[in-house]
Write an enzyme that holds these catalytic residues in place. Structure first.
Site, mmCIF file in Angstrom:
data_model
loop_
_atom_site.group_PDB
_atom_site.id
_atom_site.type_symbol
_atom_site.label_atom_id
_atom_site.label_comp_id
_atom_site.label_asym_id
_atom_site.label_seq_id
_atom_site.Cartn_x
_atom_site.Cartn_y
_atom_site.Cartn_z
ATOM 1 N N SER B 209 64.789 94.714 49.866
ATOM 2 C CA SER B 209 65.125 93.508 49.098
ATOM 3 C C SER B 209 66.443 92.926 49.588
ATOM 4 C CB SER B 209 65.192 93.836 47.610
ATOM 5 O OG SER B 209 66.296 94.668 47.351
ATOM 6 N N ARG B 213 66.130 89.311 51.142
ATOM 7 C CA ARG B 213 66.673 88.233 50.306
ATOM 8 C C ARG B 213 67.509 87.283 51.155
ATOM 9 N NH1 ARG B 213 69.375 91.086 47.295
ATOM 10 N NH2 ARG B 213 67.896 91.258 45.588
ATOM 11 N N ASN B 217 66.283 83.461 52.120
ATOM 12 C CA ASN B 217 67.082 82.309 51.701
ATOM 13 C C ASN B 217 67.503 81.466 52.892
ATOM 14 O OD1 ASN B 217 67.997 81.919 48.770
ATOM 15 N ND2 ASN B 217 67.887 84.131 49.012
#
Lengths: 156, 274
Positions: B209, B213, B217
């Protein structure tokens, strides 16, 4: 989008960068910042101390001023006392001197009076003898009568 | 900048392809001609563009910080020193707030992560065609400028942190303690298989994660910049400017999140539940 050797390269460079940052970047920066913090804290506490010192100094000045005033007043008092004492002493001395002079004068006077009396007595004796000689018409044996005459003179 | 010789799809694909060096299909070593060839190279290949940029930015960060650190004055700091001290103080405050063990590596690591990721993300704000187009004029076929849009870069950092989590878990709790932590929670010793399954998922989800992440993004942000760049040039600014301004927030936030999560994971690795 493929996982390839780049990921290992990144792991290695990350490790090296962290190590470098930990050894050569972080400690000097932290040291400088902590040192500055300490300096600021020291400066502030020094300012506080100076303020307290100033207050103490003011108090001390006031106290010393008060002491000096007290001392001055004491000195003036002592001087005044001393002055009156000197005056008193001078008066006493003068009085004593005056008494002494008076006594001496009196003594002299008495001496003079006694001497005058003595002279008078001798003169009266001789006058009395001369008078008696004249009355008796003859000379009186001075030696024989001198005793009586002296007695008379002493009675005068 | 959809030029005549490229369709929109090709333009986007071109922007999302790394410059990969590896063994080509014909057996020689060289740069992949396109995405398919790069995929064929497998693991033994290097994304020269993102790796080069990430390395360069990391060195830039360390160079600037080292320079300031060497000349750091304890008196009134100058402009650059002020900025850097702010960054250091910010990271230090975060670490002190979240990490309560004695480990001198965590704070410098947080600073490295924050600044490095931030710099890599900032590359996103350079207009999408500046560097790739210049490079293509110089004969470089593909160039991806933003290292954090390469999953290798973000997962590389996440993997490093995962290894550190394992290392400190074992170091602080012992092998037995770590095994116990993985197998005895949350259901007690009779639910051992379930515990182990849950805790392992939990453990492995952390780096995945963390890496994805940041990657997701930045990839999405870059994609939107590329899409905006497909518009006629006289309307691009109406979307590019607001998105760039908004992106400044995302860039900083993602760098911050990456750092904070790293610190939290490190704190969790150090904490013992006993």
């Amino acid at each position: 989008m493929n996982i390839n050797l780049t990921i290992l390269g990144q792991v290695i460079s990350f490790a090296i960068f962290v190590w470098f940052c930990m050894k050569f970047v972080w400690p000097p920066l932290m040291a400088a910042m902590e040192e500055r913090q300490k300096q600021i804290a020291d400066g502030l506490s020094a300012a506080d101390r100076a303020k307290v010192d100033l207050g103490l100094a003011h108090e001390k000045v006031a106290e010393q001023l008060r002491e000096a005033k007290d001392q001055g007043a004491e000195i003036v008092d002592a001087a005044n006392k001393r002055a009156t004492q000197i005056v008193e002493e001078a008066k006493d001395q003068a009085r004593v001197e005056a008494d002494r002079i008076k006594l001496a004068a009196q003594a002299e006077l008495e001496q003079e009076v006694a001497r005058a009396k003595q002279a008078l007595r001798t003169q009266v004796a001789s006058i009395a003898i001369a008078g008696a000689e004249k009355i008796l018409g003859s000379s009186i044996d001075k030696a024989a009568n001198s005793e009586i005459v002296d007695q008379l003179a002493a009675e005068l | 900048m959809s030029s005549a010789e490229l369709t929109s799809g090709e333009y986007i694909a071109h922007h999302l392809t790394n410059l990969t060096f590896g063994k080509k299909i014909d057996g020689t070593w060289g740069f992949a001609a396109d995405g398919a060839e790069a995929a064929h190279m497998g693991f033994i290949a290097l994304n020269v563009d993102t790796f080069g940029f990430s390395l360069g930015l990391g060195i830039l960060f360390l160079y600037v910080f080292r320079k300031v650190a060497k000349n750091a004055t304890t008196g009134v700091p100058g402009g650059l020193q002020n900025v850097i001290e702010m960054a250091v103080e910010f990271v230090d405050g975060n670490v002190k707030g979240m990490f309560h063990h004695k480990n001198t590596m965590i704070a410098p690591m947080g600073l490295t992560i924050f600044c490095w990721v931030l710099l890599m993300n900032v590359m996103d704000l350079i207009p999408v065609d500046f560097i790739p187009h210049t490079a293509s004029l110089l004969g470089v076929p593909y160039l991806k400028v933003v290292p954090s849009t390469d999953v290798n870069i973000t997962m590389g950092m996440a993997l490093s942190i995962f290894l550190l989590v394992l290392f400190y878990s074992v170091k602080m709790k012992g092998l037995g303690g770590f095994a116990k932590e993985l197998s005895m929670h949350p259901f007690g010793k009779w639910g051992l298989p379930a515990n182990l399954f849950l805790e392992l998922v939990n453990l492995i989800a952390k780096p995945i994660s963390l890496g994805l992440r940041l990657f997701g993004n930045m990839y999405a942000g870059e994609m939107i910049f590329i899409l905006i760049a497909l518009l006629p040039f006289y309307v691009q600014w109406t979307l590019a400017v607001p998105w760039a301004i908004f992106h400044i927030l995302i860039i900083t936030l993602q760098a911050f999140i990456f750092m904070v999560l790293t610190i939290v994971y490190m704190a969790m690795a150090h904490d013992s539940h006993e």
